[in-house]
Motif scaffolding. Structure first.
Motif, short mmCIF file in Angstrom:
data_model
loop_
_atom_site.label_atom_id
_atom_site.label_comp_id
_atom_site.label_asym_id
_atom_site.label_seq_id
_atom_site.Cartn_x
_atom_site.Cartn_y
_atom_site.Cartn_z
N ASP A 115 0.85 -1.20 0.00
CA ASP A 115 0.00 0.00 0.00
C ASP A 115 0.88 1.25 0.00
O ASP A 115 1.89 1.31 0.72
N GLU A 116 0.50 2.24 -0.79
CA GLU A 116 1.30 3.45 -0.92
C GLU A 116 0.75 4.59 -0.08
O GLU A 116 -0.48 4.78 0.01
N VAL A 117 1.65 5.34 0.51
CA VAL A 117 1.30 6.54 1.29
C VAL A 117 2.05 7.72 0.70
O VAL A 117 3.28 7.72 0.64
N ILE A 118 1.31 8.72 0.24
CA ILE A 118 1.92 9.91 -0.35
C ILE A 118 2.38 10.86 0.76
O ILE A 118 1.59 11.21 1.64
N ILE A 119 3.66 11.26 0.69
CA ILE A 119 4.24 12.11 1.72
C ILE A 119 4.97 13.28 1.04
O ILE A 119 5.92 13.06 0.30
N PRO A 120 4.53 14.52 1.27
CA PRO A 120 5.28 15.66 0.74
C PRO A 120 6.66 15.74 1.37
O PRO A 120 6.83 15.48 2.56
N ALA A 121 7.66 16.07 0.55
CA ALA A 121 9.03 16.25 1.06
C ALA A 121 9.43 17.71 0.88
O ALA A 121 9.10 18.31 -0.13
N PRO A 122 10.14 18.29 1.88
CA PRO A 122 10.68 17.67 3.09
C PRO A 122 9.58 17.16 4.03
O PRO A 122 8.48 17.72 4.07
N TYR A 123 9.92 16.13 4.78
CA TYR A 123 8.95 15.49 5.67
C TYR A 123 9.55 15.28 7.05
O TYR A 123 10.77 15.24 7.22
N TRP A 124 8.66 15.15 8.02
CA TRP A 124 9.10 14.74 9.35
C TRP A 124 9.69 13.34 9.24
O TRP A 124 9.10 12.46 8.61
N PHE A 140 7.04 9.97 -2.36
CA PHE A 140 7.36 11.35 -2.02
C PHE A 140 7.02 12.31 -3.16
O PHE A 140 7.23 12.01 -4.33
N ILE A 141 6.46 13.46 -2.77
CA ILE A 141 6.27 14.58 -3.70
C ILE A 141 7.25 15.67 -3.29
O ILE A 141 7.19 16.18 -2.18
N GLN A 155 0.46 18.06 -8.64
CA GLN A 155 1.45 17.09 -8.18
C GLN A 155 0.78 15.90 -7.49
O GLN A 155 1.18 14.75 -7.69
N LEU A 156 -0.22 16.18 -6.69
CA LEU A 156 -0.94 15.11 -5.98
C LEU A 156 -1.61 14.17 -6.98
O LEU A 156 -1.51 12.95 -6.86
N LYS A 157 -2.29 14.74 -7.94
CA LYS A 157 -3.00 13.94 -8.95
C LYS A 157 -2.04 13.00 -9.68
O LYS A 157 -2.36 11.83 -9.93
N GLU A 158 -0.85 13.51 -10.00
CA GLU A 158 0.14 12.72 -10.72
C GLU A 158 0.74 11.61 -9.86
O GLU A 158 1.21 10.59 -10.39
N ALA A 159 0.71 11.79 -8.54
CA ALA A 159 1.31 10.81 -7.63
C ALA A 159 0.37 9.66 -7.27
O ALA A 159 0.81 8.61 -6.79
N ILE A 160 -0.91 9.84 -7.50
CA ILE A 160 -1.91 8.84 -7.12
C ILE A 160 -1.86 7.64 -8.06
O ILE A 160 -1.80 7.79 -9.28
N THR A 161 -1.87 6.45 -7.49
CA THR A 161 -1.94 5.21 -8.26
C THR A 161 -3.05 4.35 -7.65
O THR A 161 -3.59 4.68 -6.58
N PRO A 162 -3.37 3.21 -8.29
CA PRO A 162 -4.38 2.31 -7.69
C PRO A 162 -3.98 1.78 -6.31
O PRO A 162 -4.83 1.29 -5.57
N LYS A 163 -2.69 1.88 -5.96
CA LYS A 163 -2.23 1.38 -4.66
C LYS A 163 -2.22 2.46 -3.57
O LYS A 163 -1.90 2.16 -2.42
N THR A 164 -2.57 3.70 -3.92
CA THR A 164 -2.52 4.79 -2.94
C THR A 164 -3.57 4.57 -1.86
O THR A 164 -4.77 4.48 -2.14
N VAL A 191 -9.14 16.91 -5.82
CA VAL A 191 -8.40 15.81 -6.44
C VAL A 191 -8.79 14.47 -5.81
O VAL A 191 -8.87 13.44 -6.50
N LEU A 192 -9.06 14.49 -4.52
CA LEU A 192 -9.36 13.25 -3.79
C LEU A 192 -10.81 12.79 -3.92
O LEU A 192 -11.12 11.64 -3.62
N GLU A 193 -11.68 13.67 -4.36
CA GLU A 193 -13.09 13.32 -4.50
C GLU A 193 -13.26 12.12 -5.42
O GLU A 193 -12.63 12.02 -6.47
N GLY A 194 -14.11 11.19 -5.01
CA GLY A 194 -14.35 9.99 -5.81
C GLY A 194 -13.36 8.87 -5.57
O GLY A 194 -13.44 7.81 -6.21
#
Length: 389
Positions: A115-124, A140-141, A155-164, A191-194
């Motif tokens: 499972d993928e988790v999108i994390i903006p970088a720099p990140y904690w 990472f974005i 950027q978020l839209k481009e990072a999303i995959t079926p595993k997100t 972007v996240l709607e749907g």
């Protein structure tokens, strides 16, 4: 003896390591100025201490419900309603041993292998480590000074995959102090709607906002965002309660809450009872004057530190909109932040955290959660170090 293979995927915290090294050198008699730890230098407000003392005297020293006592959970509900207009019930809240524990619980119960988790970088530093430990994949974005360290909807839209599975938002952000506006959050929400993607919104620094800005919680953007957002928060930073270990989540998704309670019940059980009672006045606004006094002092330190860093040749620093960190650009000086920070500590006795630890090379993090005299002295040492190089 062989250590479990899963521990190979877990890296030690660089911030903790540098803080520990600084303390060790100081114990050896070295004159060390540390700007590595994310800990306010202020004491916990008396109203909170007094609530803890009363709890002890009243005998509130026994086990509590795993998810926390009703009075404290109700105080969290009141706070979220008062600050953001959000409506939660008791069954929507889980109290854990700090927000880091809350996040660990969440990744453990939400992520299956791959499972993928999108994390903006720099990140904690903790986000990707906990994701990997939970068999997830951090995605990472990248951001930088030009975007004020914020991701865009594109950027978020481009990072999303079926595993997100989830998006992590941290605002104000550690290490950059970035704060998303309501409009920016609305664009992310669209972007996240749907989708079934969850938003893990870490809002630990929400009370530390500068320049008269307003904080917008992710869950208040729309009904859709409310339903998909898990708010993570606590009292460590804004109320100077780092050692008390108090964090919580709020989500309308009952299944997540029930599963999190099941996991926590087999790992730590409840947060210590005294901390839970001490948290109530902080959540109910009784320490707001203390919080504002700390925020004003942080803003004063920020302004002085930003000006000082920007006066150093080859160094640049944008003023953070929140939290108490500067993410200082040293790309004109070096592109090896680890070596830079090691030499700075050894030669000048100044501890800062390399940008690479946060996933972004060519920077270092400087915490201004310390006294002004130390800040000015530390920046002067950094200037001397760079000029010598």
């Amino acid at each position: 003896m062989k250590i479990a293979q899963r521990m190979e995927n877990l890296s030690p915290s660089v911030t903790m390591a540098i803080t520990a090294l600084g303390r060790e050198l100081k114990a050896q008699g070295r004159d060390i100025l540390s700007f590595s730890a994310g800990e306010p230098d202020f004491d916990t407000p008396d109203v909170i201490k007094n609530a803890a003392i009363k709890a002890i005297k009243d005998g509130h020293t026994k086990y509590t419900a795993v998810e926390g006592i009703t009075e404290t959970k109700q105080a969290i509900i009141n706070k979220l309603k008062r600050d953001h207009g959000l409506e939660y019930s008791l069954e929507h809240i889980v109290i854990s041993n700090g927000a880091k524990h809350s996040l660990f619980n969440l990744f453990q119960i939400l992520l299956d292998k791959g499972d993928e988790v999108i994390i903006p970088a720099p990140y904690w530093v903790t986000y990707p480590e906990q994701v990997k430990f939970s068999d997830g994949v951090p995605v990472f974005i990248e951001t930088d000074d030009s975007s004020k360290f914020k991701i865009t909807a594109t950027q978020l839209k481009e990072a999303i995959t079926p595993k997100t599975k989830a998006l992590v938002l941290n605002m104000p952000a550690n290490p950059t102090g970035a704060v998303y506006s309501k409009k920016e959050l609305e664009e992310i929400g669209k972007v996240l709607e749907g989708t079934d993607i969850l938003v893990l919104s870490d809002e630990m620094y929400e009370k530390i906002i500068y320049d008269g800005g307003n904080f917008t919680a992710a869950a208040q953007i729309s009904q859709d965002m409310f339903e998909r957002t898990i708010t993570i928060n606590g009292l460590s930073k804004a109320v100077a309660m780092t050692g008390w270990r108090f964090g919580y989540i709020a989500t309308p998704k009952i299944e997540i809450v029930k599963t999190m309670i099941k996991l926590q019940g087999q790992v730590t059980s409840n947060v210590n009872s005294v901390t839970q009672y001490a948290a109530i006045p902080a959540l109910e606004g009784e320490a707001d004057e203390n919080i504002e006094a700390m925020r004003k002092e942080f803003e004063k330190r920020r302004d002085i530190a930003v000006k000082a860093f920007n006066s150093i040749k080859g160094v640049s620093c944008i003023a953070p909109k929140g939290a108490f960190y500067l993410f200082v650009n040293i790309k004109e000086v070096t592109n090896n932040s680890i070596k830079f920070c090691e030499q700075l500590l050894e030669e000048e006795g100044v501890a800062v955290v390399p940008g690479l630890a946060f996933g972004t090379e060519g920077y270092f993090r400087f915490s201004f959660a310390t006294d002004l005299e130390s800040i000015e002295k530390g920046i002067q040492r950094i200037k001397n170090f760079i000029e010598k190089k």
